[in-house]
Write a protein that holds these residues in place. Sequence first.
Motif, PDB file in Angstrom:
ATOM      1  N   ALA A  78      68.038  32.924  42.469  1.00  0.00           N
ATOM      2  CA  ALA A  78      69.551  34.071  41.852  1.00  0.00           C
ATOM      3  C   ALA A  78      68.421  35.863  42.549  1.00  0.00           C
ATOM      4  O   ALA A  78      69.423  36.409  42.704  1.00  0.00           O
ATOM      5  CB  ALA A  78      70.335  33.992  41.236  1.00  0.00           C
ATOM      6  N   LEU A  89      75.264  33.246  42.913  1.00  0.00           N
ATOM      7  CA  LEU A  89      75.681  32.155  42.203  1.00  0.00           C
ATOM      8  C   LEU A  89      75.602  30.881  43.692  1.00  0.00           C
ATOM      9  O   LEU A  89      75.094  30.326  43.068  1.00  0.00           O
ATOM     10  CB  LEU A  89      77.306  31.679  42.247  1.00  0.00           C
ATOM     11  CG  LEU A  89      77.919  31.036  42.022  1.00  0.00           C
ATOM     12  CD1 LEU A  89      77.491  30.476  40.731  1.00  0.00           C
ATOM     13  CD2 LEU A  89      79.689  30.957  41.948  1.00  0.00           C
ATOM     14  N   SER A  93      72.719  28.103  43.331  1.00  0.00           N
ATOM     15  CA  SER A  93      73.094  26.366  43.139  1.00  0.00           C
ATOM     16  C   SER A  93      72.572  25.592  43.796  1.00  0.00           C
ATOM     17  O   SER A  93      72.224  24.488  43.500  1.00  0.00           O
ATOM     18  CB  SER A  93      74.676  26.425  43.506  1.00  0.00           C
ATOM     19  OG  SER A  93      75.282  27.659  41.921  1.00  0.00           O
ATOM     20  N   LEU A 134      74.264  28.760  35.308  1.00  0.00           N
ATOM     21  CA  LEU A 134      75.734  28.551  36.187  1.00  0.00           C
ATOM     22  C   LEU A 134      76.833  29.702  35.463  1.00  0.00           C
ATOM     23  O   LEU A 134      77.531  29.985  36.202  1.00  0.00           O
ATOM     24  CB  LEU A 134      75.644  27.844  36.247  1.00  0.00           C
ATOM     25  CG  LEU A 134      76.930  26.916  36.801  1.00  0.00           C
ATOM     26  CD1 LEU A 134      76.783  27.008  37.863  1.00  0.00           C
ATOM     27  CD2 LEU A 134      77.327  25.321  36.576  1.00  0.00           C
ATOM     28  N   ALA A 137      76.656  33.292  35.857  1.00  0.00           N
ATOM     29  CA  ALA A 137      76.916  33.414  37.107  1.00  0.00           C
ATOM     30  C   ALA A 137      78.613  33.258  37.821  1.00  0.00           C
ATOM     31  O   ALA A 137      78.994  34.311  38.382  1.00  0.00           O
ATOM     32  CB  ALA A 137      76.097  32.530  38.190  1.00  0.00           C
ATOM     33  N   LEU A 138      78.610  32.365  36.847  1.00  0.00           N
ATOM     34  CA  LEU A 138      80.567  32.010  37.075  1.00  0.00           C
ATOM     35  C   LEU A 138      81.480  33.302  36.798  1.00  0.00           C
ATOM     36  O   LEU A 138      82.188  33.992  37.385  1.00  0.00           O
ATOM     37  CB  LEU A 138      81.140  30.732  36.849  1.00  0.00           C
ATOM     38  CG  LEU A 138      80.838  29.838  36.929  1.00  0.00           C
ATOM     39  CD1 LEU A 138      81.220  28.101  36.815  1.00  0.00           C
ATOM     40  CD2 LEU A 138      81.228  29.504  38.776  1.00  0.00           C
ATOM     41  N   THR A 152      82.171  26.197  34.588  1.00  0.00           N
ATOM     42  CA  THR A 152      80.915  25.115  34.663  1.00  0.00           C
ATOM     43  C   THR A 152      80.611  23.937  34.323  1.00  0.00           C
ATOM     44  O   THR A 152      79.743  23.665  35.080  1.00  0.00           O
ATOM     45  CB  THR A 152      80.099  26.554  32.941  1.00  0.00           C
ATOM     46  OG1 THR A 152      80.519  27.160  33.485  1.00  0.00           O
ATOM     47  CG2 THR A 152      78.723  25.928  33.074  1.00  0.00           C
ATOM     48  N   LEU A 187      82.277  26.285  45.573  1.00  0.00           N
ATOM     49  CA  LEU A 187      81.908  27.480  44.791  1.00  0.00           C
ATOM     50  C   LEU A 187      82.682  28.757  45.007  1.00  0.00           C
ATOM     51  O   LEU A 187      83.488  29.499  44.225  1.00  0.00           O
ATOM     52  CB  LEU A 187      80.296  28.385  44.361  1.00  0.00           C
ATOM     53  CG  LEU A 187      79.213  27.623  44.319  1.00  0.00           C
ATOM     54  CD1 LEU A 187      77.853  27.624  44.941  1.00  0.00           C
ATOM     55  CD2 LEU A 187      79.651  27.168  42.696  1.00  0.00           C
TER      56      LEU A 187
END
Length: 192
Positions: A78, A89, A93, A134, A137-138, A152, A187
């Motif tokens: 990332a 993201l 991932s 995660l 990032a979301l 998540t 995503l």
Amino acid sequence: MPRASAAHAAQTAQRILDSAKELFSARGFSEVSIDDVARDAGVTRGAVYHHYRNKVALFGEVVSRLQADVARAVVAAAENADPQPLEQLRAGSHAFLDAITNGAAMRILLIDAPAVTGWQEWRRLDAENSATHLREALREAGVAEEILDASTAQLSGAMNEAALWTAQHDDTDLARRQSHRVLDRLLTASVS
């Protein structure tokens, strides 16, 4: 404890962990004994018990370290990606999927760990490591706070399933590429 003894003890504990990780990965938790680990590490059974209370505790330490390794791979990917939140993201991932389907991580983390450590402990370790990243990032990609926990959990579950699906295929490189494509769609939909 003198410094040389502490250093020797740390080296022994690491050698035991390395052996345990390789054996658990190759044969699975139920097929590996403490004697197997001791023999592979070149130590006595007593040395294994000196450093780790029992086989479950040894396995738990292997799981914890693998979870941390996967999380480090996610963060590194990332951080090295395009600075746009969605791209970070995606990169994180993809790194998760790649890290968990390579080497010891897949069998230990996705197959044996939930059963051996217990579902709650497995979820706690996941939440402290990859799921934490995660979630962040979301949030940065714009997922609304009221659905952040659900997003998540569900994306984490989808990635774990993608990892299991990828790992069962003869051509894991092709399966990984296909999983990345599907993951990108999930995503994109999640942050829209």
